[in-house]
Design an enzyme around this catalytic site. Structure first.
Site, PDB file in Angstrom:
ATOM      1  N   SER A  39      23.212   4.373  56.796  1.00 25.32           N
ATOM      2  CA  SER A  39      21.799   4.270  56.121  1.00 25.32           C
ATOM      3  C   SER A  39      20.946   4.295  57.180  1.00 25.32           C
ATOM      4  O   SER A  39      21.190   4.097  58.295  1.00 25.32           O
ATOM      5  CB  SER A  39      21.613   3.014  55.231  1.00 25.32           C
ATOM      6  OG  SER A  39      20.502   2.919  54.858  1.00 25.32           O
ATOM      7  N   LYS A 100      24.014  19.452  46.611  1.00 27.52           N
ATOM      8  CA  LYS A 100      23.167  20.723  46.339  1.00 27.52           C
ATOM      9  C   LYS A 100      21.992  20.505  46.399  1.00 27.52           C
ATOM     10  O   LYS A 100      21.483  19.230  46.410  1.00 27.52           O
ATOM     11  CB  LYS A 100      23.999  21.295  45.087  1.00 27.52           C
ATOM     12  CG  LYS A 100      23.993  20.253  43.752  1.00 27.52           C
ATOM     13  CD  LYS A 100      22.956  19.229  43.327  1.00 27.52           C
ATOM     14  CE  LYS A 100      21.403  19.715  42.837  1.00 27.52           C
ATOM     15  NZ  LYS A 100      20.598  18.603  42.408  1.00 27.52           N
TER      16      LYS A 100
END
Ligand SMILES: NC(=O)c1ccc[n+]([C@@H]2O[C@H](COP(=O)([O-])OP(=O)(O)OC[C@H]3O[C@@H](n4cnc5c(N)ncnc54)[C@H](OP(=O)(O)O)[C@@H]3O)[C@@H](O)[C@H]2O)c1
Length: 338
Positions: A39, A100
């Site tokens: 992160s 995507k």
């Protein structure tokens, strides 16, 4: 090595909404386990790691890239970061499944493919819909001639998300726009059945700041002569249905982007309904495909090869450019429309 220790070791880049869904799917995928999360902030990595029982938690993506206990990385960041995050991981020797659309534009996709080739690593755009049982069955039915000769495809994906200029869907700096985020699904469906796509025409509606599209409708023609009408929208609730129509009938995929059923309509017969529920939440099937490819030493999935991701990126560039919406490769900032 115990059974628990075996299996493909996954690292996750980014701790947003889809990263959580992905790990739910991963729990249902055999021979896969998550070993690390990266992160931008250590506290988010810790929080995510606790929620999903991830042993290695890092406050930067670079630390994740250096973790020897990671085989393959799932890139789950906003669109403009798919390219740099994927290059970081490939160049560190990791295989990559990237969300995507694969990147912001065709140039970035080509650079990602070149990096995968140079590092001899696996790379795949996470077009998870393709791996679901119902869309797979649709492919088989079309190939078996259940609807005769395929003539046309129609598909749309639209949801009404309240307008918020800071939201990923509407913010150009975060790679927003209905086409990139949602339109990639109907385009990918069309490309699966039509091959190389030629854009015949496109029309769009824009966000209030005119920086991204909130609705795009496209007419494309395939190399096989089959045509497709496709739509996407971020401010309109569309039926989200796909129809594959042929000379002897049609197949309907309700909620096609997350399809768990299909209806086969053969001319002159009662409709036949096929239910294909997911084992978990649907992401398990694309994860299984990555596991299969890695075990077989394959660097691309035959069902979502690099060339197809490149083709989708080229077509989306063409559709956006035709409307004057340009994300420059360097900073991916959109140029406002006039
Ligand atoms: N397959 C699907 O069904 C599906 C569904 C939804 C979205 N997606 C795709 O998944 C990707 C992420 O979507 P999401 O809905 O999960 O987004 P999100 O909730 O906004 O999370 C994205 C994560 O990326 C990281 N990040 C890195 N740089 C960032 C930046 N500059 N601004 C904001 N976040 C940044 C953050 O994690 P850290 O702070 O921990 O680094 C953040 O939590 C997109 O590509 C989207 O198209 C796919």
């Amino acid at each position: 090595m115990t059974q628990e220790d075996s299996g493909t070791r996954w690292g996750v880049v980014g701790t947003g909404a889809i990263a959580h869904s992905f790990l739910e799917g991963l729990r249902a995928a055999p021979s896969a386990r998550v070993t690390a999360v990266g992160s931008r902030t250590r506290s988010r990595a810790e929080e995510f790691g606790r929620a999903w029982d991830v042993p290695n938690r890092y406050g930067s993506y670079e630390e994740l890239a250096a973790d020897p206990e990671v085989d393959v990385v799932y890139v789950a960041t906003p669109h403009p970061w798919h390219h740099p995050n994927t290059l970081l991981m490939l160049n560190a020797g990791k295989h990559v499944l990237v969300e995507k659309p694969m990147a912001m534009n065709a140039l970035q996709v080509s650079e990602m493919m070149a990096a995968a080739r140079a590092n001899d690593r696996f790379l795949m755009e996470a077009m998870w819909t393709r791996y679901l049982p119902a869309p797979r069955l649709a492919r088989e039915l079309v190939a078996d001639g259940a609807i005769g000769e395929l003539c046309s495809v129609s598909a749309e994906f639209g949801i009404n998300v309240p307008y918020n200029p800071d939201h990923r869907l509407f913010n150009a700096d975060l790679g927003g726009g209905a086409l990139l985020d949602l339109g990639v699904y109907p385009l990918a469906l069309a490309s699966q059945y039509l091959g190389e796509l030629t854009v015949v025409g496109a029309t769009r509606q824009l966000s209030p700041d005119r920086m991204v599209d909130t609705q795009t409708t496209v007419l494309v023609r395939g190399e096989n002569g089959v045509s497709a009408t496709l739509g996407c929208a971020s401010r309109t609730a569309l039926p989200n249905r796909a129809v594959l129509a042929g000379t002897a009938g049609w197949i309907e995929l309700p909620a096609f982007w997350t399809a768990s059923e299909l209806v086969l309509h053969r001319q002159g017969r009662e409709p036949e309904r096929f239910h294909r529920p997911f084992r978990a939440n649907g992401y398990e099937y694309e994860i299984e495909e990555v596991t299969r490819c890695l075990a077989a030493g394959e660097r691309q999935s035959p069902d979502m090869p690099w060339a197809e991701s490149a083709r989708l990126a080229v077509v989306m560039d063409q559709i956006r450019d035709a409307g004057g919406l340009v994300y420059s490769p360097a900073n991916v900032k959109a140029v406002p429309l006039g």
